[in-house]
Design a protein around this motif. Structure first.
Motif, short mmCIF file in Angstrom:
data_model
loop_
_atom_site.label_atom_id
_atom_site.label_comp_id
_atom_site.label_asym_id
_atom_site.label_seq_id
_atom_site.Cartn_x
_atom_site.Cartn_y
_atom_site.Cartn_z
N GLU A 46 0.82 -1.22 0.00
CA GLU A 46 0.00 0.00 0.00
C GLU A 46 0.85 1.28 0.00
OE1 GLU A 46 -3.23 0.03 -0.24
OE2 GLU A 46 -3.56 -2.12 0.03
N ALA A 145 0.81 8.77 2.82
CA ALA A 145 -0.26 7.80 3.04
C ALA A 145 -0.41 7.55 4.53
CB ALA A 145 0.03 6.48 2.32
N ALA A 147 -1.90 4.25 6.88
CA ALA A 147 -2.36 2.87 6.74
C ALA A 147 -2.63 2.27 8.11
CB ALA A 147 -1.34 2.03 5.98
N ASN A 165 -4.48 10.14 2.04
CA ASN A 165 -4.48 8.90 1.28
C ASN A 165 -4.55 7.75 2.29
OD1 ASN A 165 -3.95 6.78 -0.43
ND2 ASN A 165 -1.83 7.40 -0.85
N ARG A 167 -5.39 4.02 3.67
CA ARG A 167 -5.50 2.61 3.28
C ARG A 167 -5.83 1.79 4.51
NH1 ARG A 167 -2.45 2.49 -1.59
NH2 ARG A 167 -2.30 4.65 -2.25
N SER A 168 -6.88 0.98 4.44
CA SER A 168 -7.26 0.11 5.55
C SER A 168 -7.26 -1.32 5.04
CB SER A 168 -8.66 0.44 6.04
OG SER A 168 -8.79 1.82 6.27
#
Ligand code: PRP
Ligand code: ADE
Length: 172
Positions: A46, A145, A147, A165, A167-168
């Motif tokens: 990611e 990002a 995460a 940005n 992400r999961s």
């Protein structure tokens, strides 16, 4: 191990740390070597190009952030709870699903202009990550990002972090 199998090891514990909170406990996932590796590798996939540094959030974010950094070749910056760092660049007080807390950023380890990724285990209200992103921003670096392993959708963290940005690996 496949990521989806690893994520079945996230355990739900009602009424912890206080009544009404459904706590997502990642201890069983961490205890399984293949699951921990699957999550570490999924995080790596990611990360956008150009990221040099993982910013990991105390305490549970340290586990995933450190594994990602060590296995996949990133520098590691630890954002810490108060009173632990000898030289503090900046601090911020924030609220989370069950209380308030303060974070401190170590002096001289975030390079201005660097692209970083913020890693944590759980995104709930987003207060924790918003606070950490503020520290990174004020240090002159860019949050490329964010995460997390688990995103608790009903608590609105994604909306609070709009513009990031995010992400999961698992949305619940
Ligand atoms: O999205 P939020 O509502 O801000 O909540 C998420 C945060 O809550 C937990 O940390 P906690 O402060 O409980 O600490 P720990 O990692 O030290 O156990 C979790 O590890 C996240 O950092
Ligand atoms: N419900 C929850 N489970 C685990 N960690 C959390 N941090 C904030 N809310 C949480």
């Amino acid at each position: 191990m496949r990521l989806e199998d690893a994520l079945t090891l996230v355990r739900e514990v009602p009424d912890f740390p206080e009544p009404g909170v459904l706590f997502r406990d990642l201890s069983p996932l961490l205890a399984d070597a293949d699951a921990f590796r699957a999550v570490t590798d999924a995080f790596a996939a990611e990360i956008p190009d150009g990221v040099s540094t993982v910013v990991a959030l105390e305490a549970r974010g340290f586990l995933f952030g450190a594994a990602l950094a060590a296995v996949h070749g990133f520098g590691l910056v630890t954002v810490r709870k108060p009173g632990k760092l000898p030289v503090v660049a900046d601090s911020v007080t924030y609220s989370l699903e069950y209380g308030t807390a303060t974070f401190e950023l170590p002096e001289g380890v975030v390079e201005p202009g660097a692209n970083v990724v913020i890693i944590d285990d759980v995104l709930a209200t987003g207060g924790t990550i918003e606070a950490a992103a503020g520290l990174v921003d004020r240090a002159g670096a860019k949050v490329a990002a964010v995460a997390v392993v688990v995103e608790i959708a009903a608590l609105g963290g994604r909306e609070r972090l709009a513009g990031h940005n995010l992400r999961s690996l698992l949305v619940v």
